[in-house]
Scaffold this motif. Structure first.
Motif, mmCIF file in Angstrom:
data_model
loop_
_atom_site.group_PDB
_atom_site.id
_atom_site.type_symbol
_atom_site.label_atom_id
_atom_site.label_comp_id
_atom_site.label_asym_id
_atom_site.label_seq_id
_atom_site.Cartn_x
_atom_site.Cartn_y
_atom_site.Cartn_z
ATOM 1 N N GLY A 286 2.074 9.679 11.460
ATOM 2 C CA GLY A 286 2.947 9.003 10.513
ATOM 3 C C GLY A 286 4.139 9.858 10.104
ATOM 4 O O GLY A 286 5.247 9.343 9.890
ATOM 5 N N VAL B 205 -0.570 2.607 18.946
ATOM 6 C CA VAL B 205 0.329 3.315 19.861
ATOM 7 C C VAL B 205 -0.424 4.178 20.858
ATOM 8 O O VAL B 205 -1.527 4.659 20.592
ATOM 9 C CB VAL B 205 1.296 4.219 19.064
ATOM 10 N N GLU C 251 -3.619 18.477 20.531
ATOM 11 C CA GLU C 251 -2.540 17.580 20.922
ATOM 12 C C GLU C 251 -3.047 16.175 20.573
ATOM 13 O O GLU C 251 -2.373 15.400 19.919
ATOM 14 C CB GLU C 251 -2.305 17.724 22.429
HETATM 15 N N1 NAD Z 1 -3.015 11.884 16.694
HETATM 16 C C1 NAD Z 1 -2.849 11.213 17.819
HETATM 17 O O1 NAD Z 1 -2.598 11.797 18.889
HETATM 18 C C2 NAD Z 1 -2.939 9.710 17.812
HETATM 19 C C3 NAD Z 1 -2.508 9.017 18.947
HETATM 20 C C4 NAD Z 1 -2.554 7.635 18.928
HETATM 21 C C5 NAD Z 1 -3.061 6.971 17.819
HETATM 22 N N2 NAD Z 1 -3.497 7.684 16.733
HETATM 23 C C6 NAD Z 1 -4.035 6.951 15.592
HETATM 24 O O2 NAD Z 1 -3.098 7.016 14.547
HETATM 25 C C7 NAD Z 1 -3.772 6.962 13.310
HETATM 26 C C8 NAD Z 1 -3.340 8.123 12.462
HETATM 27 O O3 NAD Z 1 -3.688 9.306 13.150
HETATM 28 P P1 NAD Z 1 -3.166 10.736 12.659
HETATM 29 O O4 NAD Z 1 -3.411 11.654 13.814
HETATM 30 O O5 NAD Z 1 -1.822 10.631 12.074
HETATM 31 O O6 NAD Z 1 -4.222 11.043 11.521
HETATM 32 P P2 NAD Z 1 -4.108 12.103 10.327
HETATM 33 O O7 NAD Z 1 -5.493 12.322 9.886
HETATM 34 O O8 NAD Z 1 -3.300 13.277 10.759
HETATM 35 O O9 NAD Z 1 -3.268 11.336 9.183
HETATM 36 C C9 NAD Z 1 -3.765 10.329 8.374
HETATM 37 C C10 NAD Z 1 -2.955 10.338 7.075
HETATM 38 O O10 NAD Z 1 -3.353 9.212 6.288
HETATM 39 C C11 NAD Z 1 -3.437 9.632 4.936
HETATM 40 N N3 NAD Z 1 -4.309 8.713 4.241
HETATM 41 C C12 NAD Z 1 -5.630 8.540 4.414
HETATM 42 N N4 NAD Z 1 -6.070 7.553 3.612
HETATM 43 C C13 NAD Z 1 -4.996 7.082 2.952
HETATM 44 C C14 NAD Z 1 -4.804 6.064 1.998
HETATM 45 N N5 NAD Z 1 -5.835 5.313 1.566
HETATM 46 N N6 NAD Z 1 -3.564 5.848 1.542
HETATM 47 C C15 NAD Z 1 -2.530 6.591 1.954
HETATM 48 N N7 NAD Z 1 -2.657 7.579 2.847
HETATM 49 C C16 NAD Z 1 -3.871 7.820 3.335
HETATM 50 C C17 NAD Z 1 -3.977 11.037 5.022
HETATM 51 O O11 NAD Z 1 -3.716 11.777 3.838
HETATM 52 C C18 NAD Z 1 -3.186 11.572 6.224
HETATM 53 O O12 NAD Z 1 -1.982 12.145 5.850
HETATM 54 C C19 NAD Z 1 -5.256 6.943 13.612
HETATM 55 O O13 NAD Z 1 -5.744 5.628 13.592
HETATM 56 C C20 NAD Z 1 -5.282 7.501 15.016
HETATM 57 O O14 NAD Z 1 -6.442 7.059 15.733
HETATM 58 C C21 NAD Z 1 -3.436 9.034 16.716
#
Ligand code: NAD
Ligand code: NAD
Ligand code: NAD
Ligand code: NAD
Lengths: 300, 300, 300, 300
Positions: free
Chosen positions: A13, A121, B232
C-alpha cells in the motif's frame, strides 16, 4: 485528477499510494499504524483520522489490507467505510483475500447500492514500487474501465477477468500455483544437492527445460487443452521417471512430499487408462476427481 | 565417420539412430522387436542378430532402452553386450534409468576396463526427430568429448554434468520436477475451471507470472541461492495465499493434493521462523528436512 | 523332529531359530555374520559353512533376511541354496520382501520342482522371542500344513492367506497400514502438544475412541463392507472436522502431512456425491481411483 | 430438575434433547427448522419462538449447531442468545467448532460475565440416541461439575480436559486422527483388493495387529512416550516396508496418497538419524517439524 481514499499502507500500500500521488491524484490515507500514515503524508498524501474519513466524498476508495476479515471489518465494522460511501464512489479492494469473502463484501455493498471492483495484484513489493503490478480485475466492464485511472498509476497491465469475484478467484488460482511451485522448486534443488550434483549447474539445466519453464504456454496449449492427448511424452513414462526419482531419493533420505503426492495422481491416471496418452492427460484425471464434466479428445 | 552399435529402437531410439545414419555414421541396430530393426534397415542401418553382434568392434555402443533392468540385462545377461565390448569401444547409455543402476553398471564395466558415459536426454520424441535433444552427460571429460560425435547427430546441446552417474542424476532430478509440475499444472487448471473461471484467460494470466514461468532462473537466483532471504514476497504471505486457496477449493470439492502437501512445508518453514523471510527460504526448510548442511544467509 | 536349515540370524532369525531348537528340531544355521552363527551354535544349533550347506538334505529351509534381493541372491546366486534343494525340501521364506520378488522366486523354484511357502511374520523381535509371531502363509494348503511344524515353534497363530504370494501380499498390506498409522499417530500427538493439550490425557481419550481403536473391526464391518453407507457419521461432517483441524494446525505452524493428504480424498468423495453418506464410503472413492469394479450399496 | 434451553435439533441435538426430557428436565427448544422443533415438542419439549426465548431464564443453555459461525451468530447476532443470558445461566456449546472460534466466544461471554463450558462430544448419532456420548469438557472445574447434570443425561463419560477451549481442542485432535484414519483404512482395503487378496480375510488379519488396533495405548506408551526409543521394530525397517508397499501399489496403479505422505516423514526421520531407533521415534520427527521443544531419550 481523482480524489482517492487509500487504506492499508504496508509494503504494498505504501508503494501504491505513493505512485498514485506521483500520478498527481489527491490521496487521503489511513492505516492503523500512524507511522505508516506519516511516511505517506511526507510524500504528499493527506492524513485521515479514520478509514471512514479517508473514504468520504472520494472518487475511489482502495483497500490494501492483509486479509479478508480486515477488509470486512474496515468496511462493515462500527463506524466503518461503508457508512461513508455513496453511489458516486467506486470501492476497489486490491488485497488478496478469500473468494467467499469477496462475494460476501460484494453482496453487502450491492445491497447498499455501492459499486465495487475486486482487483488483487500480481507482483512483489519491488514490482509495486516500480508501478508495474499486474491487476486482476473483477467487476462490471464500466466499473473496471472507470478504475483504470487508479490501475494505470500502480500497474503495467490490467486483465479484466469477468464479474465481481473473478479477480480474486484468478489471483487465488494463480497464487495457488506459484506458492506450491515454490515448494516443488525447493524440493528439486534440495534433491539435486542431496544427490551430489552441482546445484548451479542443475539450475542451468532446469532453466532450459519444461521443469524450469513450465507447461502452461507450451505442452498444455498444444496438447490436452487442444483436445489432443496423443503422446508427445507418454504419461506412463512420466510416472516411471517420477517413481525412479522418489525411490532414489528415499534411499538418500531426501523427503519429496510434493513429488510423492504427484505420483499418486499418476497412479490414478494410469488406472483410468491414460498411461498410453500424453502426460498432459493428467488434467483430465484431476478434472474427474473434481467431478467436472468429461472432456472429449480427438480420435477417441 | 564412426562405427556405432545402437540398441533399442523405440520412439526415441528410432529417431536417434536415423539421425546418426543421416549424419553418415555406420549404424548396426538391434531391438527385440524385429520390425523396429527393419524400419531402420530400410533407412540405411545394418541389422544385427543380437545386441552383442550390434556391439562388437564398434567405436560407440548406444543403448536407448525402457528402464534400468533392461540395460543391465542387455549388458550383463547371458551372451550380453559386455562380452562383446573392448577397451576401444565407448559405451553410452542414453536411457532414463535409476542412478543406483547407472552406478552398478559403471562399476561392472569399469571392472572390465570398459569406458562408459551415461547420457540420458531431455526432449520428447518429436524433439528427438529434429535432432534437437538436450544431452546430460556423466563421465570423464575425455570420454564425453569423444562421445560428442554421437551427441552432435542427435542433440542440440550437451551439458557435461560431472563424473559417471551425474548425467543420470541430473536427468532424474530434472524429470522429478517436470513430472510433478505436470500434476501441479493439472490441479491448477482444474481448480480454475471449478472456480468458474475462463480457463483460457487463466492460462494467459499464468503464462505471464511466476506461477507459469517458474522460479529457477528468477527469484531463486536473486534470493535464496544468492544467500539473501530478505523478503521480496514474504513466506508467511505465501502460506496465507496457499491456505486461502486450499480452503476455497475444499468448499468446492476440488482436490488439490500437490498443493496440500506443499502447504505443510510452509508450516514447517514458519515453525522454523522463516515466515518473515523471502518465500524462497523454503529451500532451506527442505534442505534441513534432508539433513543437508545449513546455509548461511546475509545479515543473519 | 525335523531337520531344518535356517539362514539369516538377525534380530528375528536369532529368536526364531532358538525357538526351533528349543522345540527339539535339528537346526543348521548360516549368516554372513559369523558371530551371529556362533551365538546360535552356543544354544544347540549346527554351524553351516555356507547357505547351501545349511540347506542340503533338510526337511525345511527357512530364510529370514533383510530384503528381497538378499533372498534372491541367497537362493539363485553362484553356489546358492537352490542348487542344494530337492523336491523333498520345503523352502519357506519368512522375510518381508516385495510381492514381485516373491512371485519371481516362486516361479524360479517351481521351474526346478521345488515347493515353497511365503510366510512373512507379524510381531516385533520381542514377540519373536516369546514364540508368539503371527504367520501369514501363502502356498498350497498341503505345503502350509506341512510347514506347520515350523510355524508352531515360532508363532502363536498361522493364517493361510491363499496361494503363493498371498502371504507376502497380506504382510505388505498390513505393514502399509501400520507404518502409515505410525506417522498419523505421531502427527496427532504432536498436534495435541502444539495445541497446548496434556498429551497423556489426550492419549487416554484417543484410546477410547475410533481414533485410537480403528475402524476395521468396527464401523467398516457394520457399514461399507456390509454394503450400507447410510450415515452413522456423515462423510461431509468428517470432512468438516478434518478441515477444521488442518486450519487450526496451520495457524499454529504444526505440519500434518498425512492429514492434509487425507483431506483431499474427502474432497473427491464429496465431489462424487458421498458427502451425505457414511464416512466409510471413502472406501468406494479409493476403490474408484484404483479403477476397481464399483460396489453396490443397499437402497441406492 | 433443571430448566434447559436447547438450540439445534439436528441428528445429534434431537437425540440429546430427547434424552434430557427423558431425564425429567424442562427443555425449551429452538431450531431454524420448525419441523425439528415440532418433533421434540411432541416428545415433551417446550417450543421457543427464538433462540433468545429458548435461552432466557434457564439454568443451562446448550447449542448443538453445525459449525462455529452458526454458534457465533446464534449468540452474538442481532437479538441473539447472549442478550438473554445472565450470570445465573451456564452456557454449554456442544458443537464441534474451530478452537479459535471457541476462544472468541469464550472471550465474548467472559466480557459479559457469563460462564461457559465447551463440551463437544464423541460418538455418532446412534450413540447419542443411546445417551452414551463421550463428553470432552473445557472450562472451570466448578462449571464442569455444574454441567454434569446435563452431561449425565446425554453421555456415558465426561472427561474434563482443562480450561475453556481444551474440550474443543481435544475434540479437534481426536477427530483429526479418526477422519484421517478413515482414509488410511480405505486406502488399505482398496490396496488389499487391488493386490488380489480376499478383503474379508485381510480385515481379520488387520483386526489382530497394530495396523488395525493402533499404537496409542500400545507401542507409544511403552516406547517413545516413555522416553525409550530403543528398537522394538526399527524405524528403518518400517520405512522399508512402507516403500515396498508404495512401489508394489504403483505397479498396480493403486493410489495410496496417505501412505505416500507418511513415507516422506520416514525419510525425514532417517535423515535425522532415527533409522536405528524404534519406529515410534517418528513422534520426535513430527515434534521437530513443529518446532516443539526436543524430547530427551533414555540412554542417549
Ligand atoms: N507483499 C507482496 O509481495 C504482495 C504481493 C501481492 C499481493 N499482496 C497482498 O497485498 C495485501 C497487503 O500486503 P502487504 O505486503 O502490503 O502487507 P503488510 O502487512 O506489509 O501491510 C498491511 C498494512 O495494513 C495495515 N492494516 C492492518 N489492518 C488494518 C486496518 N484494520 N485498518 C487500516 N490498516 C490496517 C497494517 O498496519 C499494514 O500497514 C495482502 O493481502 C497481500 O496478500 C502482497
Ligand atoms: N519418449 C520420450 O519422450 C522420452 C524422452 C526422454 C527420455 N526417454 C527415455 O528414453 C528411453 C526409451 O524411451 P522410448 O520412448 O524410446 O521407449 P519405447 O518403449 O518406445 O522403446 C523402447 C524400445 O526398446 C526395445 N527393447 C526393450 N527391451 C529390449 C531389449 N532387452 N533388447 C533390445 N531392445 C529392447 C523395445 O522393443 C522398444 O522398441 C526410456 O528410458 C525413456 O524414459 C524418453
Ligand atoms: N525386526 C522386526 O520387528 C521384524 C518384524 C517382522 C518382520 N521382520 C522382517 O524380518 C526380516 C529380518 O529382519 P531382522 O529384524 O531380523 O533383520 P536384521 O537386520 O536384524 O537381520 C538380518 C540378518 O541377515 C543376515 N544376512 C544378510 N544378508 C545375508 C546373506 N546374504 N546371507 C546370510 N545372512 C545374511 C545379517 O547378517 C543379519 O544377521 C526382514 O525382512 C524384516 O522386515 C522384522
Ligand atoms: N452427527 C454426528 O455423528 C456427530 C458426532 C459428534 C459431533 N457432531 C457435531 O455435532 C454438531 C451437530 O451435528 P448434527 O449431526 O446434529 O448436524 P445436523 O446438520 O443434523 O443438525 C444441525 C441442526 O442445527 C439447525 N440449525 C442450523 N443453524 C441454526 C441456527 N442458526 N439456529 C438454530 N438452529 C440451527 C439445523 O436446522 C439442524 O437441525 C456438529 O458440530 C457436528 O460436527 C456430530
Amino acid at each position: 485528477m481523482a480524489q482517492i481514499g487509500f487504506i492499508g499502507l504496508g509494503r504494498m500500500g505504501f508503494a501504491m499510494s505513493r505512485n498514485l500521488i506521483d500520478a498527481s491524484h489527491s490521496v487521503w490515507v489511513y492505516d492503523i499504524n500512524p507511522s505508516a500514515v506519516e511516511r505517506i503524508v511526507a510524500l504528499g498524501g493527506h492524513a485521515a483520522a479514520s478509514a471512514a474519513e479517508a473514504a468520504a466524498n472520494r472518487d475511489f476508495v482502495v483497500t490494501m489490507l492483509p486479509n479478508g476479515p480486515d477488509v470486512e471489518e474496515t468496511l462493515f465494522g462500527a463506524g466503518g467505510v461503508a457508512t461513508a460511501l455513496t453511489k458516486d464512489t467506486l470501492f476497489i479492494d486490491m488485497s488478496t483475500i478469500a473468494p467467499d469473502m469477496t462475494d460476501k463484501i460484494a453482496r453487502g455493498l450491492s445491497a447498499m447500492n455501492i459499486r465495487m471492483v475486486d482487483a488483487p495484484v500480481g507482483g512483489t513489493s519491488e514490482v509495486a514500487e516500480r508501478g508495474d503490478l499486474l491487476i486482476l480485475a473483477g467487476g462490471d466492464a464500466s466499473d473496471v474501465a472507470r478504475a483504470q485511472a487508479v490501475f494505470d498509476a500502480v500497474g503495467r497491465q490490467t486483465i479484466h477477468c469477468g464479474e465481481n469475484g473473478t479477480g480474486t478467484r484468478t489471483k487465488i488460482v494463480n497464487n495457488f500455483m506459484s506458492t506450491a511451485l515454490n515448494i516443488l522448486t525447493a524440493e528439486t534443488l534440495a534433491f539435486a544437492e542431496g544427490a551430489g550434483l552441482d546445484v548451479a549447474r542443475t539450475v542451468d539445466v532446469l532453466a532450459g527445460t519444461t521443469a524450469g519453464r513450465g507447461f502452461v504456454s507450451g505442452a498444455y496449449q498444444r496438447k490436452v487443452l487442444n483436445h489432443d492427448i496423443s503422446p508427445e511424452f507418454g504419461l506412463a513414462l512420466a510416472a516411471k521417471d517420477l517413481n525412479l526419482a522418489l525411490n532414489y531419493a528415499a534411499g538418500l533420505n531426501i523427503p519429496l512430499p510434493v513429488g510423492a503426492a504427484a505420483s499418486q495422481i499418476y497412479a490414478m491416471a494410469k488406472a483410468e487408462g491414460f498411461g498410453v496418452n500424453d502426460w498432459s492427460a493428467a488434467l483430465e484425471t484431476m478434472r474427474r476427481t473434481a467431478a467436472l464434466p468429461r472432456m472429449s479428445f480427438d480420435g477417441q
